[in-house]
Design an enzyme around this catalytic site. Sequence first.
Site, PDB file in Angstrom:
ATOM      1  N   ILE A  76       0.828  -1.204   0.000  1.00 57.02           N
ATOM      2  CA  ILE A  76       0.000   0.000   0.000  1.00 57.02           C
ATOM      3  C   ILE A  76       0.863   1.254   0.000  1.00 57.02           C
ATOM      4  O   ILE A  76       0.546   2.244  -0.672  1.00 57.02           O
ATOM      5  CB  ILE A  76      -0.940  -0.008   1.230  1.00 57.02           C
ATOM      6  CG1 ILE A  76      -1.932  -1.162   1.130  1.00 57.02           C
ATOM      7  CG2 ILE A  76      -1.693   1.318   1.353  1.00 57.02           C
ATOM      8  CD1 ILE A  76      -2.698  -1.410   2.409  1.00 57.02           C
ATOM      9  N   TYR A  88      -1.447  -7.234  17.418  1.00 57.01           N
ATOM     10  CA  TYR A  88      -1.716  -6.446  16.209  1.00 57.01           C
ATOM     11  C   TYR A  88      -2.972  -5.593  16.400  1.00 57.01           C
ATOM     12  O   TYR A  88      -2.972  -4.391  16.091  1.00 57.01           O
ATOM     13  CB  TYR A  88      -1.892  -7.381  15.026  1.00 57.01           C
ATOM     14  CG  TYR A  88      -2.281  -6.673  13.740  1.00 57.01           C
ATOM     15  CD1 TYR A  88      -1.351  -5.912  13.032  1.00 57.01           C
ATOM     16  CD2 TYR A  88      -3.568  -6.779  13.230  1.00 57.01           C
ATOM     17  CE1 TYR A  88      -1.695  -5.271  11.858  1.00 57.01           C
ATOM     18  CE2 TYR A  88      -3.925  -6.140  12.053  1.00 57.01           C
ATOM     19  CZ  TYR A  88      -2.985  -5.387  11.368  1.00 57.01           C
ATOM     20  OH  TYR A  88      -3.339  -4.751  10.212  1.00 57.01           O
ATOM     21  N   LYS A 148      -3.324  -1.363  16.315  1.00 59.87           N
ATOM     22  CA  LYS A 148      -4.170  -0.647  15.365  1.00 59.87           C
ATOM     23  C   LYS A 148      -5.270   0.146  16.087  1.00 59.87           C
ATOM     24  O   LYS A 148      -5.685   1.215  15.614  1.00 59.87           O
ATOM     25  CB  LYS A 148      -4.772  -1.629  14.358  1.00 59.87           C
ATOM     26  CG  LYS A 148      -3.737  -2.191  13.388  1.00 59.87           C
ATOM     27  CD  LYS A 148      -3.027  -1.076  12.621  1.00 59.87           C
ATOM     28  CE  LYS A 148      -2.060  -1.580  11.584  1.00 59.87           C
ATOM     29  NZ  LYS A 148      -1.403  -0.482  10.832  1.00 59.87           N
ATOM     30  N   THR A 207      -1.153  -8.001   0.517  1.00 55.42           N
ATOM     31  CA  THR A 207       0.213  -7.489   0.601  1.00 55.42           C
ATOM     32  C   THR A 207       1.069  -8.494   1.367  1.00 55.42           C
ATOM     33  O   THR A 207       0.583  -9.523   1.849  1.00 55.42           O
ATOM     34  CB  THR A 207       0.276  -6.131   1.334  1.00 55.42           C
ATOM     35  OG1 THR A 207      -0.001  -6.339   2.733  1.00 55.42           O
ATOM     36  CG2 THR A 207      -0.726  -5.149   0.751  1.00 55.42           C
TER      37      THR A 207
END
Length: 330
Positions: free
Chosen positions: A56, A210, A214, A247
């Site tokens: 990205i 994770y 975030k 990704t």
Amino acid sequence: MGPLYNLLKTLWTYILLYALGAWYMLKELFSSHIKPSGILNQNGRVAIVTGGGRGIGLETVQQFLDLDMTVVIGGRNVPEVEKAVTQIRGDGKAEGKVICLDLDLTSLASVRRFAEAFKALRLPLHVLVNNAGIMFWPLEITEDGFESHWSVNYLGHFLLTHLLWPVLKASSTPDRPAHVVNLSSSVHYIGSINFDDINSTAHYNAERAYAQSKLAQLMFTKELDKRIKASGENITVNAVHPGVVATELFQHVAWARNFPWLARAFLKTPRQGSDTVVHVALSQRVLDGGHYYENCTITRPASAVRKPNDLHRLWEISCQQCKIGEFGSL
């Protein structure tokens, strides 16, 4: 808590994570993809993109270059980043200028060196995209003593934004504010901040680590926006979920690693993932801060983002961990 409790908690995390992932993949499969809009030529404007050498980040860089911006990329392997930039320039369309600088978000000292190297360029800064990230990594503790998701996805970007704040303020004008874009994730919905054990040393789970990082990015976005509005500064800060994107982040996701064709069929492309980033960073239709965007549209974040006491507590802890005083004052 005993081993059984930890096992059940881990199983519940996996159930929530895969249910959320399945929902978003189906949602994106049957929803129209919205492209950036309200963007003028960006000649003379400067952006920083962390982790801009792949995925990205690289697609965001290419879109910025196509709009004639100067882009400073922060990455851990400068030669590889430069090679990636050369490849995207192969189509002859990208007109902007690229500068690659070393940035390792597992090291707060590296973050400080990057900020100083950028300031030495004596450039303005109109857009800061805090994009670099890792996902579902095994437990690693950084040189500063922080869990790696926390350092790379959140804390390093918190410090970088602080260090570059004076440049962002100086680069803003009444009609064109500077923009900070924080890359979050829909996984924040199942996240929580373990204030008593940020590193999750008692029982580490990569998925929860994770999600925590975030969620922290979103909480930082909301608290910073509140402080901006209270001070009257002319900067916008927003958070983005780029979509469930194919990704290299998925290298630790077994089904995506073992069945790449399935990932390609259901996940967004990196280019599609960059569209909301570019929209929030550059669109003249994005006039306000403190929001969470999906598919170029403001979306309601998790309830954890709307708890003022927790936002303030996270802010104070982050300042302590980065060893800074008042945010943006150097």
